[in-house]
Design a protein around this motif. Structure first.
Motif, short mmCIF file in Angstrom:
data_model
loop_
_atom_site.label_atom_id
_atom_site.label_comp_id
_atom_site.label_asym_id
_atom_site.label_seq_id
_atom_site.Cartn_x
_atom_site.Cartn_y
_atom_site.Cartn_z
N MET A 1 83.55 53.83 65.08
CA MET A 1 83.04 52.51 64.72
C MET A 1 84.12 51.44 64.86
O MET A 1 83.88 50.38 65.41
CB MET A 1 82.51 52.52 63.29
N ILE A 2 85.32 51.74 64.38
CA ILE A 2 86.43 50.79 64.48
C ILE A 2 86.77 50.54 65.94
O ILE A 2 87.01 49.41 66.36
CB ILE A 2 87.66 51.29 63.70
N PRO B 1 85.74 60.73 58.99
CA PRO B 1 86.83 60.12 59.76
C PRO B 1 86.49 59.90 61.24
O PRO B 1 86.86 58.88 61.81
CB PRO B 1 87.99 61.09 59.59
N GLU C 1 85.22 51.09 50.46
CA GLU C 1 85.84 51.04 51.79
C GLU C 1 86.57 52.34 52.10
O GLU C 1 86.64 52.74 53.25
CB GLU C 1 86.80 49.86 51.88
N GLY D 1 84.46 55.72 53.65
CA GLY D 1 84.16 55.91 55.07
C GLY D 1 85.17 56.81 55.78
O GLY D 1 84.82 57.88 56.29
N PRO D 2 86.45 56.41 55.81
CA PRO D 2 87.43 57.25 56.50
C PRO D 2 87.69 58.59 55.80
O PRO D 2 88.08 59.55 56.45
CB PRO D 2 88.69 56.40 56.53
N TRP E 1 84.05 56.96 61.53
CA TRP E 1 84.76 55.73 61.17
C TRP E 1 85.65 55.27 62.31
O TRP E 1 85.69 54.09 62.66
CB TRP E 1 85.57 55.99 59.90
N ARG E 2 86.39 56.23 62.91
CA ARG E 2 87.28 55.90 64.02
C ARG E 2 86.49 55.35 65.21
O ARG E 2 86.88 54.38 65.86
CB ARG E 2 88.06 57.13 64.44
#
Length: 66
Positions: free
Chosen positions: A30-31, A24, A16, A19-20, A27-28
């Motif tokens: 996607m979130i 980054p 986990e 990813g970030p 990931w940002r």
């Protein structure tokens, strides 16, 4: 608690965190896009992950003779 569970939890945290750490911006994004999904879809996705994790754990535990 079973040491195998702790090892699995450690591996999940490592995966986990990749990813970030490595991507980054992706990931940002996607979130951010996940916040737009309806609750029902997120619950189904989470439930699917729980079932998949349980099946993998059961298969590995029975294979290792636990």
């Amino acid at each position: 608690m079973n040491p195998t569970i702790w090892m699995a939890l450690g591996l999940v945290l490592v995966l986990e965190g990749l990813g970030p750490m490595l991507f980054p911006a992706v990931w940002r994004k996607m979130i951010g896009s996940m916040t737009l999904l309806p609750d029902k879809l997120l619950r189904r996705f989470g439930g699917g992950l729980v079932v998949a994790g349980g099946v993998i754990y059961y298969m590995l535990r029975s294979r290792m003779g636990g």
